[in-house]
Design a protein around this motif. Sequence first.
Motif, PDB file in Angstrom:
ATOM      1  N   GLY A 162       0.762  -1.296   0.088  1.00 40.98           N
ATOM      2  CA  GLY A 162       0.286  -0.112   0.170  1.00 40.98           C
ATOM      3  C   GLY A 162       0.543   1.641  -0.180  1.00 40.98           C
ATOM      4  N   HIS A 163       0.718   2.499  -0.879  1.00 44.39           N
ATOM      5  CA  HIS A 163       0.853   2.945  -0.316  1.00 44.39           C
ATOM      6  C   HIS A 163       0.344   4.355   0.365  1.00 44.39           C
ATOM      7  CE1 HIS A 163       1.641   2.010  -4.417  1.00 44.39           C
ATOM      8  NE2 HIS A 163       2.728   1.629  -3.834  1.00 44.39           N
ATOM      9  N   VAL A 164      -1.493   4.479   0.208  1.00 42.34           N
ATOM     10  CA  VAL A 164      -1.932   6.031   0.860  1.00 42.34           C
ATOM     11  C   VAL A 164      -2.513   5.454   2.348  1.00 42.34           C
ATOM     12  CG1 VAL A 164      -4.135   7.835   0.653  1.00 42.34           C
ATOM     13  CG2 VAL A 164      -1.800   6.892  -0.888  1.00 42.34           C
ATOM     14  N   ALA A 165      -2.422   6.139   3.364  1.00 36.77           N
ATOM     15  CA  ALA A 165      -2.872   5.842   4.115  1.00 36.77           C
ATOM     16  C   ALA A 165      -4.510   6.964   4.940  1.00 36.77           C
ATOM     17  CB  ALA A 165      -2.359   5.683   5.518  1.00 36.77           C
ATOM     18  N   LEU A 166      -5.448   6.350   4.851  1.00 35.57           N
ATOM     19  CA  LEU A 166      -6.913   6.985   4.663  1.00 35.57           C
ATOM     20  C   LEU A 166      -7.093   7.022   6.432  1.00 35.57           C
ATOM     21  CD1 LEU A 166      -9.481   6.600   1.637  1.00 35.57           C
ATOM     22  CD2 LEU A 166      -7.476   7.885   1.666  1.00 35.57           C
ATOM     23  N   VAL A 167      -7.370   8.048   7.131  1.00 37.54           N
ATOM     24  CA  VAL A 167      -7.546   8.270   8.601  1.00 37.54           C
ATOM     25  C   VAL A 167      -8.306   9.577   9.127  1.00 37.54           C
ATOM     26  CG1 VAL A 167      -6.152   8.030  11.119  1.00 37.54           C
ATOM     27  CG2 VAL A 167      -4.896   7.247   8.688  1.00 37.54           C
ATOM     28  N   SER A 168      -9.744   8.823   9.513  1.00 32.47           N
ATOM     29  CA  SER A 168     -10.098  10.317  10.534  1.00 32.47           C
ATOM     30  C   SER A 168      -9.462  10.938  11.108  1.00 32.47           C
ATOM     31  CB  SER A 168     -11.170   9.525  11.023  1.00 32.47           C
ATOM     32  OG  SER A 168     -11.955   8.981  10.089  1.00 32.47           O
ATOM     33  N   ALA A 169      -9.613  11.854  11.211  1.00 32.16           N
ATOM     34  CA  ALA A 169      -8.628  12.375  12.514  1.00 32.16           C
ATOM     35  C   ALA A 169      -9.361  13.992  12.601  1.00 32.16           C
ATOM     36  CB  ALA A 169      -7.079  12.679  11.829  1.00 32.16           C
ATOM     37  N   LEU A 170      -9.994  14.743  11.694  1.00 31.16           N
ATOM     38  CA  LEU A 170     -10.107  16.349  11.795  1.00 31.16           C
ATOM     39  C   LEU A 170     -12.027  16.040  11.936  1.00 31.16           C
ATOM     40  CD1 LEU A 170      -9.027  17.140   8.498  1.00 31.16           C
ATOM     41  CD2 LEU A 170      -7.701  16.549  10.257  1.00 31.16           C
ATOM     42  N   ASP A 171     -12.702  15.147  12.750  1.00 33.02           N
ATOM     43  CA  ASP A 171     -13.985  15.271  13.009  1.00 33.02           C
ATOM     44  C   ASP A 171     -13.802  15.753  14.316  1.00 33.02           C
ATOM     45  OD1 ASP A 171     -14.755  14.926  10.543  1.00 33.02           O
ATOM     46  OD2 ASP A 171     -14.483  12.736  10.383  1.00 33.02           O
ATOM     47  N   LEU A 172     -14.485  16.203  14.893  1.00 36.63           N
ATOM     48  CA  LEU A 172     -14.849  16.367  16.321  1.00 36.63           C
ATOM     49  C   LEU A 172     -16.094  16.122  17.251  1.00 36.63           C
ATOM     50  CD1 LEU A 172     -13.488  20.148  16.627  1.00 36.63           C
ATOM     51  CD2 LEU A 172     -12.301  17.175  17.315  1.00 36.63           C
ATOM     52  N   VAL A 173     -16.259  15.290  18.263  1.00 37.28           N
ATOM     53  CA  VAL A 173     -17.623  14.605  19.093  1.00 37.28           C
ATOM     54  C   VAL A 173     -18.400  15.763  19.352  1.00 37.28           C
ATOM     55  CG1 VAL A 173     -18.236  12.825  19.834  1.00 37.28           C
ATOM     56  CG2 VAL A 173     -16.348  12.866  19.172  1.00 37.28           C
ATOM     57  N   ARG A 174     -18.795  16.877  18.744  1.00 34.66           N
ATOM     58  CA  ARG A 174     -19.729  17.828  19.624  1.00 34.66           C
ATOM     59  C   ARG A 174     -21.378  17.008  19.958  1.00 34.66           C
ATOM     60  NH1 ARG A 174     -16.557  21.313  21.473  1.00 34.66           N
ATOM     61  NH2 ARG A 174     -17.253  23.198  20.763  1.00 34.66           N
ATOM     62  N   ASP A 175     -21.838  16.500  19.510  1.00 32.02           N
ATOM     63  CA  ASP A 175     -22.722  15.476  19.812  1.00 32.02           C
ATOM     64  C   ASP A 175     -22.319  14.233  19.052  1.00 32.02           C
ATOM     65  OD1 ASP A 175     -26.176  14.432  19.460  1.00 32.02           O
ATOM     66  OD2 ASP A 175     -25.972  16.110  17.842  1.00 32.02           O
ATOM     67  N   PRO A 176     -23.193  13.224  20.912  1.00 30.68           N
ATOM     68  CA  PRO A 176     -22.740  11.993  21.165  1.00 30.68           C
ATOM     69  C   PRO A 176     -23.497  10.951  20.402  1.00 30.68           C
ATOM     70  CG  PRO A 176     -22.838  13.010  22.336  1.00 30.68           C
ATOM     71  CD  PRO A 176     -22.810  13.986  22.034  1.00 30.68           C
ATOM     72  N   ARG A 177     -24.447  11.206  19.814  1.00 32.51           N
ATOM     73  CA  ARG A 177     -25.750  10.731  18.955  1.00 32.51           C
ATOM     74  C   ARG A 177     -25.012  10.247  17.439  1.00 32.51           C
ATOM     75  NH1 ARG A 177     -30.698  15.326  19.475  1.00 32.51           N
ATOM     76  NH2 ARG A 177     -28.951  16.494  18.706  1.00 32.51           N
ATOM     77  N   TRP A 178     -23.906  11.034  16.972  1.00 32.30           N
ATOM     78  CA  TRP A 178     -23.227  10.256  15.957  1.00 32.30           C
ATOM     79  C   TRP A 178     -22.849   9.223  15.960  1.00 32.30           C
ATOM     80  CZ3 TRP A 178     -18.251  12.959  13.758  1.00 32.30           C
ATOM     81  CH2 TRP A 178     -18.228  12.243  11.950  1.00 32.30           C
ATOM     82  N   GLY A 179     -22.658   8.376  15.189  1.00 31.70           N
ATOM     83  CA  GLY A 179     -22.080   6.714  15.432  1.00 31.70           C
ATOM     84  C   GLY A 179     -21.072   6.825  14.675  1.00 31.70           C
ATOM     85  N   ARG A 358      -0.994  17.313  -9.005  1.00 31.33           N
ATOM     86  CA  ARG A 358      -1.389  17.116  -7.477  1.00 31.33           C
ATOM     87  C   ARG A 358      -0.992  15.737  -7.683  1.00 31.33           C
ATOM     88  NH1 ARG A 358      -5.706  21.440  -6.956  1.00 31.33           N
ATOM     89  NH2 ARG A 358      -4.767  22.950  -6.700  1.00 31.33           N
ATOM     90  N   VAL A 359      -2.056  14.343  -8.346  1.00 29.72           N
ATOM     91  CA  VAL A 359      -1.916  13.297  -8.189  1.00 29.72           C
ATOM     92  C   VAL A 359      -0.444  12.323  -7.955  1.00 29.72           C
ATOM     93  CG1 VAL A 359      -2.403  11.088  -8.797  1.00 29.72           C
ATOM     94  CG2 VAL A 359      -3.962  13.013  -8.387  1.00 29.72           C
ATOM     95  N   LEU A 360      -0.405  13.468  -9.378  1.00 29.47           N
ATOM     96  CA  LEU A 360       1.437  12.743  -9.666  1.00 29.47           C
ATOM     97  C   LEU A 360       2.204  13.065  -8.972  1.00 29.47           C
ATOM     98  CD1 LEU A 360       1.587  13.921 -13.484  1.00 29.47           C
ATOM     99  CD2 LEU A 360       0.461  11.720 -12.631  1.00 29.47           C
ATOM    100  N   ALA A 361       2.322  14.362  -8.425  1.00 30.06           N
ATOM    101  CA  ALA A 361       3.569  14.528  -7.556  1.00 30.06           C
ATOM    102  C   ALA A 361       3.539  14.245  -6.039  1.00 30.06           C
ATOM    103  CB  ALA A 361       2.773  16.635  -7.037  1.00 30.06           C
ATOM    104  N   LEU A 362       2.354  13.272  -6.116  1.00 29.70           N
ATOM    105  CA  LEU A 362       2.336  12.444  -4.768  1.00 29.70           C
ATOM    106  C   LEU A 362       3.353  10.900  -5.292  1.00 29.70           C
ATOM    107  CD1 LEU A 362       2.052  11.304  -1.491  1.00 29.70           C
ATOM    108  CD2 LEU A 362      -0.378  10.998  -2.686  1.00 29.70           C
ATOM    109  N   LYS A 363       2.801  11.049  -6.357  1.00 31.32           N
ATOM    110  CA  LYS A 363       3.413   9.464  -6.712  1.00 31.32           C
ATOM    111  C   LYS A 363       5.293   9.999  -6.953  1.00 31.32           C
ATOM    112  CE  LYS A 363      -0.356   7.132  -9.400  1.00 31.32           C
ATOM    113  NZ  LYS A 363      -0.936   7.681 -10.422  1.00 31.32           N
ATOM    114  N   PHE A 364       5.354  10.719  -7.136  1.00 29.94           N
ATOM    115  CA  PHE A 364       6.871  10.973  -7.565  1.00 29.94           C
ATOM    116  C   PHE A 364       7.488  10.942  -5.853  1.00 29.94           C
ATOM    117  CE2 PHE A 364       6.163  13.328 -10.971  1.00 29.94           C
ATOM    118  CZ  PHE A 364       6.582  12.279 -12.031  1.00 29.94           C
TER     119      PHE A 364
END
Length: 788
Positions: A162-179, A358-364
């Motif tokens: 693999g090359h690219v990792a998708l990671v949740s990091a930016l969301d905040l729990v402002r309403d804990p009803r959110w799954g 931008r896609v190519l730059a990441l590959k480089f």
Amino acid sequence: MSEPLFRDPGMPVADRVRDLLSRMTLTEKVGQVNQRMYGWDAYERTASGHRLTDAFRAEVAAGDGMGALYGLQRADPWSGVTAETGIGAADGARVADAVQRHVVGSTRLGIPVLLVEEMPHGLQALDGTLLPVNLAVGATWDPELYEEAARLAAAQLRARGGHVALVSALDLVRDPRWGRAEECFGEDPYLAARFTEALVRGVQGPAGEAIGPDRAAVVLKHFAGQGATVGGRNSAATELGLRELHEIHLVAARAGVRAGAAGLMAAYNEFDGVPCAANPRLLTGILRERWGFEGLVMADGLAVDRLVRLAGDPVAAGAMALRAGTDLSLWDDCYPRLGEAVRRGLVEEAALDRAVGRVLALKFRLGLFERPYTVEQVPDPGGLERLSERMARECVTLLAHDGVTLPLAGLPSGTLAVIGPNADSVPQQIGDYTAPQRPGTGGGVLAGLRAAAPESTEVTYARGCGLVGGDLSGLPEAVALAAGADVAVLVLGGSSARERDTRFDANGAAVVLAGNPVEMTCGEGVDLAELGLPEGQSALLDAVSATGTPVVVVLVQGRPHALPDLTGKAAAVLSAWYPGPWGGRAVADVLFGEAEPQGRLPVSVPRSAAQLPVFYNGKDHGYRGYVDQPATARHPFGHGLSYTTVEYGEPRLSLAATGADAFAGDGSRAPVSCEVRVSNTGARPVRETVQLYVRRVRGCTTWPRTRELRGFVQVELAPGESTEVTFPVEAGTLASFTYAGEWAVEPGEFAIGTGPSSHRTREARFTVTATRPCPRHEAAAVTSPGSR
């Protein structure tokens, strides 16, 4: 014949991108911004191994190349990939290299493909090592530990191709009803920013152009404001103003960008009526023009297709997203038609070139043109397992304690009753976005307690009730076990475990409706209106506590459940969040005193869903509360007890006042410091999380918040030991987002507080004076408090 410039690794990335773009056809360019295919459709398992499918070959041929391939190694009930049909650790690199060889060898320019995998809390693949979920990570308040775990997880991803990792990091729990609460580091932007920085450093390595062969590119999810949807409803509307967006929901993203994140994923939600994937104000105005971000923006799954309702047809929808700043698609039908959009004049080819670049730059940057195939490396999974277990121990948060029952090391020879629907289930303690686990991986709380208990202690078990519903048929057995025990450990909470018969939306979100037999109470698509424990669990708690046996409640959960007053019912209450496969052993270590409880709440625990929101840093309007219940949290942000007692002295500031201009400049030296003495006055060691909060008392141009986290330090203290903790008070500590739309330190009076939680601080007053006689807007412009 000499090699083309783009093949020369000694040339700057920008020059290589420019040269390669000049050689590409429109079809090849469109191919590079597409990530249309589900990776699990690119192969099939045969008796002799894995083979590439005709569908994959056709997809590559359609664009004379492929920008990215998502989820080649993903396995879960949504993808339908199982241990029998998927790609294990032993075959990961070989299959990934087969994909790469076909893309490189069968296309005109031989541009490698980015292989993109989910890594929300460890690699989501067969044999991928799982970590505790992000909410548990946030409860550790230990970014350094998380950085090391992220480094090893990235090495595992790269070792499998693999090359690219998708990671949740930016969301905040402002309403804990959110799954999706479990995917957040917490409710606070400063805390999330510290963990986001650690994530980027861990996954990508030292800041710079190149990303090493044992590191990965990270795409941070989700940009922006997804945790602010109305009613905690997944992917729904937000009602954010620009200031709330900047003060709360952009802080972690800004920190991630400054740390060098390779990419961001545009969120599903809309901001000011415009979906994020098509929002030029967000993706171009803020992200690129104001912040100077040069990485790529990826759409969330099928998000561009949702724009057809606004644009009128798929071609126009793709053009809308591209113009706004979305570079790379995810599964949608619109981006494959960008060539038509260019020919129809709906978008300029220059906009497509920018995205392709931008896609190519990441590959480089990843070195894929020089090393398209997997570098031979076998990372030790045991190292990541040990970090996962350590993180699980550190996340366990002691919410309440009678001061007597725990630790269980003092339990006399007798019986320990372990009861509850979450006591004996590894799947229910590992969270959403997980692959099937091999038999024998990890262990539940019951197994952990049995292993930790002395031989003279009998450990009994009853499930007691189901995770959901009101079936009480198991209560008599549970009550009988509790009545005959010296202590009852009641393991309650929720589950994000996907099952084979779970229904899914087209983008993989679970569809769990009322009356659905699936015991899934959290995760993507599983939002709740009520946050209390389900009927059966509440009845079980009442019945077991009525026996008179001391009850220790352990909550295994992906969101903070609303808790009633358990005084007189529970001798102790702990939250273990979703602690990962080895969480059962970690919980047992804390309960028996082999490890000290050191978790601190990354999110406020409500009394009921009806009182939401209860996040600690709301606007300070002096609200007195509801008539029928307090408006305050059951347990506040930052709270967490230990097995000892800790005392804090008064905070001491090096200066009582200074001018606003003292906070200008490069920030290399803090103009003020805050010092506090912290003492362990008990009989056991402690790792104390000392917290710094700021409260604006008077002045400034926007209404202040009740208090805001601006620093934290963890100190280890032996019994009777004291230490002095010093916090720098710098521009980011006092900054606010002004009426003028920038971060600045404005003249005014501040309360600088230190303590063990957001609601247990002692304060010292500090004044920032105007540099010269001026209007209220006189200020020193700075970066956001989440940036360093």
